[in-house]
Design a protein around this motif. Sequence first.
Motif, PDB file in Angstrom:
ATOM      1  N   LYS A   1       0.845  -1.196   0.000  1.00 31.82           N
ATOM      2  CA  LYS A   1       0.000   0.000   0.000  1.00 31.82           C
ATOM      3  C   LYS A   1       0.880   1.244   0.000  1.00 31.82           C
ATOM      4  N   THR A   2       0.525   2.218  -0.821  1.00 26.57           N
ATOM      5  CA  THR A   2       1.266   3.476  -0.874  1.00 26.57           C
ATOM      6  C   THR A   2       0.795   4.389   0.251  1.00 26.57           C
ATOM      7  N   THR A   3       1.691   4.710   1.159  1.00 31.11           N
ATOM      8  CA  THR A   3       1.388   5.587   2.283  1.00 31.11           C
ATOM      9  C   THR A   3       2.381   6.748   2.289  1.00 31.11           C
ATOM     10  N   ALA A   4       2.164   7.659   3.225  1.00 29.70           N
ATOM     11  CA  ALA A   4       3.091   8.788   3.346  1.00 29.70           C
ATOM     12  C   ALA A   4       4.499   8.293   3.681  1.00 29.70           C
ATOM     13  N   LYS A   5       4.573   7.215   4.468  1.00 30.06           N
ATOM     14  CA  LYS A   5       5.877   6.668   4.858  1.00 30.06           C
ATOM     15  C   LYS A   5       6.582   6.041   3.659  1.00 30.06           C
TER      16      LYS A   5
ATOM     17  N   ALA B   1      10.031   7.311   1.776  1.00 28.02           N
ATOM     18  CA  ALA B   1      11.169   6.420   1.544  1.00 28.02           C
ATOM     19  C   ALA B   1      11.539   6.385   0.069  1.00 28.02           C
ATOM     20  N   ALA B   2      10.535   6.411  -0.814  1.00 28.94           N
ATOM     21  CA  ALA B   2      10.803   6.419  -2.248  1.00 28.94           C
ATOM     22  C   ALA B   2      11.468   7.727  -2.673  1.00 28.94           C
ATOM     23  N   GLU B   3      11.029   8.838  -2.106  1.00 29.20           N
ATOM     24  CA  GLU B   3      11.661  10.126  -2.414  1.00 29.20           C
ATOM     25  C   GLU B   3      13.119  10.129  -1.974  1.00 29.20           C
ATOM     26  N   ALA B   4      13.384   9.546  -0.800  1.00 29.20           N
ATOM     27  CA  ALA B   4      14.762   9.480  -0.315  1.00 29.20           C
ATOM     28  C   ALA B   4      15.607   8.600  -1.231  1.00 29.20           C
ATOM     29  N   ALA B   5      15.046   7.488  -1.689  1.00 33.35           N
ATOM     30  CA  ALA B   5      15.772   6.612  -2.607  1.00 33.35           C
ATOM     31  C   ALA B   5      16.035   7.310  -3.932  1.00 33.35           C
ATOM     32  N   ALA B   6      15.076   8.095  -4.403  1.00 33.04           N
ATOM     33  CA  ALA B   6      15.271   8.838  -5.647  1.00 33.04           C
ATOM     34  C   ALA B   6      16.368   9.896  -5.487  1.00 33.04           C
ATOM     35  N   ASP B   7      16.406  10.543  -4.334  1.00 40.01           N
ATOM     36  CA  ASP B   7      17.457  11.530  -4.077  1.00 40.01           C
ATOM     37  C   ASP B   7      18.834  10.864  -4.065  1.00 40.01           C
ATOM     38  N   ARG B   8      18.924   9.707  -3.424  1.00 43.51           N
ATOM     39  CA  ARG B   8      20.213   8.997  -3.388  1.00 43.51           C
ATOM     40  C   ARG B   8      20.642   8.596  -4.794  1.00 43.51           C
ATOM     41  N   ASP B   9      19.698   8.110  -5.578  1.00 41.72           N
ATOM     42  CA  ASP B   9      20.035   7.719  -6.939  1.00 41.72           C
ATOM     43  C   ASP B   9      20.472   8.930  -7.755  1.00 41.72           C
TER      44      ASP B   9
END
Length: 332
Positions: free
Chosen positions: A41-45, A49-57
């Motif tokens: 399920k897509t939640t705020a959490k 986490a996906a935004e943080a992974a995108a920033d790292r990438d």
Amino acid sequence: MSLYRAEMRRLTKRRFTKFFVLIALVVLGLLAGGTAYTHEKTTAKTRAAAEAAADRDYQEQLQFAEQARQECRQNPSNFGGDCDNISGPAREDISSDQFLTPPFDFREDFGVLVVAWAAMLALVAFIIGASFVGAEWNSGGMMNLLLWRPQRLRVLSTKLVALLSWLFGLSVLSGAVWTGLFWLIATLRGTTERVTPGAWQSIGLTGLRGLALVLVAGAIGFGVASIGRHTAAALGAAIGVIVIFQFGLGIVLELARAKFYEAYLLPAWIGGWMLKSYEVVDYNAPCDYSATNGCEQPTFTITWQMAGGLFATVALIIVGAAMMTIRKRDIT
């Protein structure tokens, strides 16, 4: 006890029946478990986490680009000499969506799983139907039964009705559990939004077509085994259809560049029945060029009416042949 009740009891108590039902439940359970495991399920959490992974990438891509520029300046001939144009991606080019585990959308995803449920049960129905009557012919049980109940057509038709009734109950019960299970998965690991009455109607009609497929498969397995008087007759026929008339025929027709060769194969007709329509493309024919759509290959559409008519005809022919066979042949 009536013959119908006796046959229902015998079918239910057979270890062969229990074994294959168990196999079907295990396979379907693994499919449900895999679906739950690969969705979230897509939640705020999870979004954060996906935004943080995108920033790292994004930062990693910038570092790779900087390393490439340094290597270019040291050996410009290896990079064509244009080192200043080596740059990393823009931040908006890396979407956080690609780092999200997809949610299970009940409206969009459950239809395919209904087809998987129907295909699994149809396979089990064919095997159980073949074994149900084939084992009695092979063991001599049919001959003994006809000694005290010498009504051949009535005996065989009662067995068939008992089989179809049992398959109907199994399909309805397992279909309800299957639907409830994936509704729970969608609730916990996805979304149940946009499931309108129209969506439920579409799911229900797909389930009814799946139920019909299960009953037809069971009747065909029963009929072939009765004609051959052995379970192996039905299983051998099934293997022959799959190996010779599916793989072998498919390869021959493709090599011969036959027109719409896929329409001669069983999966296309099952797809047409379960999905309401299945489009077969003739890739060997010259395309019709359109100014708006470009090159278009000729197509042939198998509708659910066409597929249903074919399956019903085959089932009636095989069951009818089984009835004629038991009426005319010696019971030995």
